[in-house]
Design a protein around this motif. Structure first.
Motif, mmCIF file in Angstrom:
data_model
loop_
_atom_site.group_PDB
_atom_site.id
_atom_site.type_symbol
_atom_site.label_atom_id
_atom_site.label_comp_id
_atom_site.label_asym_id
_atom_site.label_seq_id
_atom_site.Cartn_x
_atom_site.Cartn_y
_atom_site.Cartn_z
ATOM 1 N N ASP A 1 0.806 -1.228 0.000
ATOM 2 C CA ASP A 1 0.000 0.000 0.000
ATOM 3 C C ASP A 1 0.840 1.280 0.000
ATOM 4 O O ASP A 1 2.003 1.269 0.404
ATOM 5 C CB ASP A 1 -0.901 0.014 1.240
ATOM 6 N N VAL A 2 0.197 2.353 -0.396
ATOM 7 C CA VAL A 2 0.801 3.687 -0.304
ATOM 8 C C VAL A 2 0.989 4.031 1.174
ATOM 9 O O VAL A 2 0.084 3.802 1.985
ATOM 10 C CB VAL A 2 -0.124 4.746 -0.950
ATOM 11 N N VAL A 3 2.164 4.583 1.498
ATOM 12 C CA VAL A 3 2.382 5.038 2.876
ATOM 13 C C VAL A 3 2.624 6.544 2.932
ATOM 14 O O VAL A 3 2.780 7.102 4.019
ATOM 15 C CB VAL A 3 3.565 4.296 3.549
ATOM 16 N N GLY A 4 2.632 7.199 1.790
ATOM 17 C CA GLY A 4 2.809 8.651 1.817
ATOM 18 C C GLY A 4 2.972 9.206 0.418
ATOM 19 O O GLY A 4 3.258 8.480 -0.529
ATOM 20 N N LYS A 5 2.772 10.508 0.313
ATOM 21 C CA LYS A 5 2.887 11.213 -0.955
ATOM 22 C C LYS A 5 4.213 11.968 -0.933
ATOM 23 O O LYS A 5 4.514 12.671 0.037
ATOM 24 C CB LYS A 5 1.698 12.184 -1.073
ATOM 25 N N ALA A 6 4.995 11.805 -1.992
ATOM 26 C CA ALA A 6 6.298 12.472 -2.051
ATOM 27 C C ALA A 6 6.143 13.977 -2.197
ATOM 28 O O ALA A 6 5.164 14.459 -2.765
ATOM 29 C CB ALA A 6 7.117 11.912 -3.210
ATOM 30 N N TYR A 7 7.133 14.703 -1.668
ATOM 31 C CA TYR A 7 7.152 16.180 -1.698
ATOM 32 C C TYR A 7 5.975 16.760 -0.914
ATOM 33 O O TYR A 7 5.628 17.913 -1.085
ATOM 34 C CB TYR A 7 7.159 16.709 -3.139
ATOM 35 N N THR A 8 5.355 15.953 -0.082
ATOM 36 C CA THR A 8 4.185 16.394 0.677
ATOM 37 C C THR A 8 4.311 15.981 2.144
ATOM 38 O O THR A 8 4.293 16.827 3.040
ATOM 39 C CB THR A 8 2.901 15.759 0.077
ATOM 40 N N ILE A 9 4.471 14.668 2.372
ATOM 41 C CA ILE A 9 4.457 14.155 3.744
ATOM 42 C C ILE A 9 5.611 14.722 4.583
ATOM 43 O O ILE A 9 5.507 14.854 5.794
ATOM 44 C CB ILE A 9 4.453 12.601 3.754
ATOM 45 N N GLY A 10 6.703 15.123 3.909
ATOM 46 C CA GLY A 10 7.866 15.642 4.638
ATOM 47 C C GLY A 10 7.797 17.125 4.938
ATOM 48 O O GLY A 10 8.643 17.655 5.667
ATOM 49 N N ARG A 11 6.789 17.785 4.402
ATOM 50 C CA ARG A 11 6.726 19.251 4.562
ATOM 51 C C ARG A 11 6.546 19.690 6.011
ATOM 52 O O ARG A 11 6.814 20.830 6.359
ATOM 53 C CB ARG A 11 5.577 19.823 3.718
ATOM 54 N N LYS A 12 6.087 18.764 6.831
ATOM 55 C CA LYS A 12 5.856 19.145 8.239
ATOM 56 C C LYS A 12 7.146 19.565 8.951
ATOM 57 O O LYS A 12 7.094 20.217 9.976
ATOM 58 C CB LYS A 12 5.174 18.005 8.982
ATOM 59 N N TYR A 13 8.281 19.178 8.397
ATOM 60 C CA TYR A 13 9.554 19.573 9.023
ATOM 61 C C TYR A 13 10.086 20.901 8.507
ATOM 62 O O TYR A 13 11.097 21.390 8.983
ATOM 63 C CB TYR A 13 10.609 18.478 8.804
ATOM 64 N N ALA B 1 8.099 10.349 6.421
ATOM 65 C CA ALA B 1 8.092 11.824 6.413
ATOM 66 C C ALA B 1 9.513 12.376 6.458
ATOM 67 O O ALA B 1 9.847 13.314 5.721
ATOM 68 C CB ALA B 1 7.277 12.354 7.597
ATOM 69 N N ASP C 1 11.193 11.820 3.104
ATOM 70 C CA ASP C 1 10.667 12.772 2.121
ATOM 71 C C ASP C 1 11.291 14.157 2.324
ATOM 72 O O ASP C 1 11.752 14.799 1.384
ATOM 73 C CB ASP C 1 9.145 12.838 2.226
ATOM 74 N N ILE D 1 13.532 17.156 -0.004
ATOM 75 C CA ILE D 1 12.864 18.423 -0.333
ATOM 76 C C ILE D 1 13.788 19.621 -0.136
ATOM 77 O O ILE D 1 13.780 20.559 -0.918
ATOM 78 C CB ILE D 1 11.592 18.604 0.549
ATOM 79 N N GLN E 1 4.450 9.759 -7.851
ATOM 80 C CA GLN E 1 5.115 10.357 -6.677
ATOM 81 C C GLN E 1 4.535 9.860 -5.357
ATOM 82 O O GLN E 1 4.250 10.642 -4.441
ATOM 83 C CB GLN E 1 5.060 11.893 -6.754
ATOM 84 N N TYR F 1 4.961 6.901 -2.151
ATOM 85 C CA TYR F 1 5.806 5.923 -1.471
ATOM 86 C C TYR F 1 4.956 4.716 -1.104
ATOM 87 O O TYR F 1 3.837 4.873 -0.612
ATOM 88 C CB TYR F 1 6.400 6.512 -0.188
#
Lengths: 189, 189
Positions: free
Chosen positions: A176-188, B77, B80, B84, B169, B171
């Protein structure tokens, strides 16, 4: 606690790719590899590594072309077989009943039944050691039309490629999908 | 029916790997890539491709070393985020709270919290186009001790690496076993 496993070719994930080539007589061959990857965006290039002992090695140097056909999970047995025997001894297409399609763009065949195909022209080859690295420019990518998420974007779950787990020597499907690239990491950010 | 999607860097699967390096001042950096793969069995080598514009590019040329830390799905995350932003602008370890561990074997840091690490010494680099290919000799592979199937064999489902689906895009996690290598294909022999 991390355990040292020594100097070896072990990392996750590695792909399961079937390299298509023609021999000197024009007979189609296909072999399965796990050593390879995308290596450049412009020009778009795909690298594969082969031992000199393989039949495919000479074919590619002669024809300056190869394809990579991506097997779906449905064709796990065929993909495995393509890595077990040599094209010197057997016609692997005949043995499995799969169809060698002639590329109209490069001098190499691909596996018609497999859902995704990448056609490459040889740009470079580098001797690294036991393996030689072939760098191929990607001339086209072809995907079965019913496996697209939307225009131009293949659905990896429908293509259903294999992952090879080295050492354990098992083939796995994609989960399964576990995250969207260039998106899920933006929280940092 | 196969649909032509053109000349582009599209194939499944591609990995999600976090490349660790030190800069000139000794600050640890880490960046995420999907362009790479094993490229030789003897010596064991891993290739990664980087644009010259990346901070990591200069770091590796200077230090002649890099590591690849394999993130588990738990760290999607963070992985990702590492792709970024640039190490020129931010200390990515500080931003995420992850720990840069100094390799005792090569002049590069790895991500302590990630379950699998490959430590490499730079052997070659080849300019392909937009990307430069770095060929690193694998000096050691380290895996968290509780993630082994048995002695020396990591369990890919426990390591839980990511697969990157280019174009879409997204994961993905690794799915179930669909066959045993060098076994399932024997029926065609």
């Amino acid at each position: 606690m991390k355990k040292s496993l020594g100097a070896q070719t072990l990392i996750f994930p590695t792909p399961v790719w079937c390299v298509g080539s023609y021999d000197l007589e024009g007979a189609p061959n296909v072999m399965t590899i796990a050593w390879g990857g995308i290596c450049c965006s412009q020009p778009p290039c795909l690298t594969i590594s082969l031992r000199k002992a393989t039949y495919t090695y000479g074919n590619i140097l002669e024809r300056k072309a190869y394809t990579v056909s991506v097997p779906s999970t449905k064709y796990t047995a065929e993909a495995d077989y393509f890595g077990i025997v040599s094209g010197r001894e057997v016609n692997k297409f005949q043995a499995t009943g799969l169809t060698p399609s002639r590329s109209t763009l490069v001098d190499a065949p691909f596996v018609e039944e497999f859902p995704m195909v990448v056609e490459c022209k040889l740009l470079h080859h580098f001797e690294i050691g036991l393996h030689t690295q072939f760098i191929g420019e990607i001339i086209d990518v072809k995907v079965d039309g019913d496996l697209l998420l939307k225009e131009g974007i293949p659905d990896i779950l429908k293509v259903s490629p294999l992952v090879y787990a080295t050492k354990a020597q098992s083939y796995h499907q994609i989960g399964d999908v576990v995250g969207k690239a260039y998106t899920i990491g933006r929280k940092y950010k």
